[in-house]
Motif scaffolding. Sequence first.
Motif, PDB file in Angstrom:
ATOM      1  N   GLY A 235       0.816  -1.214   0.000  1.00 24.29           N
ATOM      2  CA  GLY A 235       0.000   0.000   0.000  1.00 24.29           C
ATOM      3  C   GLY A 235       0.846   1.259   0.000  1.00 24.29           C
ATOM      4  O   GLY A 235       0.553   2.222  -0.722  1.00 24.29           O
ATOM      5  N   THR A 236       1.917   1.251   0.794  1.00 22.26           N
ATOM      6  CA  THR A 236       2.795   2.423   0.868  1.00 22.26           C
ATOM      7  C   THR A 236       3.475   2.689  -0.468  1.00 22.26           C
ATOM      8  O   THR A 236       3.521   3.833  -0.942  1.00 22.26           O
ATOM      9  CB  THR A 236       3.856   2.209   1.961  1.00 22.26           C
ATOM     10  N   VAL A 237       4.007   1.631  -1.069  1.00 21.97           N
ATOM     11  CA  VAL A 237       4.710   1.778  -2.351  1.00 21.97           C
ATOM     12  C   VAL A 237       3.757   2.255  -3.440  1.00 21.97           C
ATOM     13  O   VAL A 237       4.088   3.153  -4.221  1.00 21.97           O
ATOM     14  CB  VAL A 237       5.379   0.450  -2.757  1.00 21.97           C
ATOM     15  N   LYS A 238       2.561   1.707  -3.494  1.00 21.80           N
ATOM     16  CA  LYS A 238       1.602   2.102  -4.526  1.00 21.80           C
ATOM     17  C   LYS A 238       1.236   3.582  -4.398  1.00 21.80           C
ATOM     18  O   LYS A 238       1.195   4.322  -5.390  1.00 21.80           O
ATOM     19  CB  LYS A 238       0.342   1.240  -4.437  1.00 21.80           C
ATOM     20  N   GLY A 239       0.972   4.011  -3.165  1.00 21.19           N
ATOM     21  CA  GLY A 239       0.634   5.414  -2.950  1.00 21.19           C
ATOM     22  C   GLY A 239       1.788   6.343  -3.276  1.00 21.19           C
ATOM     23  O   GLY A 239       1.605   7.378  -3.927  1.00 21.19           O
ATOM     24  N   ASP A 240       2.984   5.981  -2.838  1.00 22.32           N
ATOM     25  CA  ASP A 240       4.160   6.826  -3.072  1.00 22.32           C
ATOM     26  C   ASP A 240       4.468   6.960  -4.562  1.00 22.32           C
ATOM     27  O   ASP A 240       4.750   8.061  -5.058  1.00 22.32           O
ATOM     28  CB  ASP A 240       5.384   6.252  -2.349  1.00 22.32           C
ATOM     29  N   LEU A 241       4.436   5.846  -5.280  1.00 21.43           N
ATOM     30  CA  LEU A 241       4.776   5.877  -6.705  1.00 21.43           C
ATOM     31  C   LEU A 241       3.731   6.637  -7.516  1.00 21.43           C
ATOM     32  O   LEU A 241       4.065   7.343  -8.478  1.00 21.43           O
ATOM     33  CB  LEU A 241       4.936   4.455  -7.245  1.00 21.43           C
TER      34      LEU A 241
END
Length: 270
Positions: A235-241
């Motif tokens: 979830g963190t990676v998807k939001g950040d990218l």
Amino acid sequence: MMDIDKPLPYVGITPMQIITAMVVLVVGFIVAKIIVASFKKGLQKTKLPGLVIEFFARFLSALLYVAVILLAVKALGVSVGSVVLGLSAVIGLILGFGMQDTLTNLAAGVWLAALRPFDKGDFVTVAGQTGKVEAVGVMSTELLTPDNVLITIPNKLVWGSVITNYTKMPTRRVSIDVGVAYGTDLDKAIKVAMDIMKSHPKVLKDPEPAVVITGLGDSAINLQLRAWAKIEDYGTVKGDLTKAIYEAYMREGIEIPFPQMGVHIKEMPR
């Protein structure tokens, strides 16, 4: 003064028997909870998954509660054998009317606990519902949705449907779709996206991130960023990218076009 050993009118049961039955129920349920808690604690020391432990604990709890109720009935002076016989007749009647779902759900619960297509805490989609697995009981499976709604699904529906488990594997690919305008320098757009993914501390180096062209849309060239992350970082990676690719393309002057629709108005002759 009431004689507690004298049978009550019409029912033939003494107040003492009623008091004894109530005590049996209260004490029995307390003892049953203690036994189940101890049983569950003992299983937690083994290598059994939480889902199987929860299933066994609920199954034992149901058996103990039935035993306590039968003891309370016996304390009332009723023959337990006749009660069991009566329950058997009722169960037979229910099954005769096509209500065999109970046995189906029980069998499905056993298969779910044995084969473990998901474990407690996994995030799944099953029978059209999505959420975190809270428990698999004797009759049903409980899911907790992201907005904190508890959903109870009969085990037969769970076992008989497609199960999508989003957290079973240790890693998962993050896919982000973005469109760039026709005429864009694609090499530059791809490089900017690759730099973003490679610089993110939670994007895995192996498998390597990639950017692919997925199609030529009506108003944009469709790109897809593909990066791998640990399941807990998904979830963190998807939001950040997603945020980073938008900001980077705006900064580099790479246009992300809006969907467009051409409307032609033809004037009819008078």
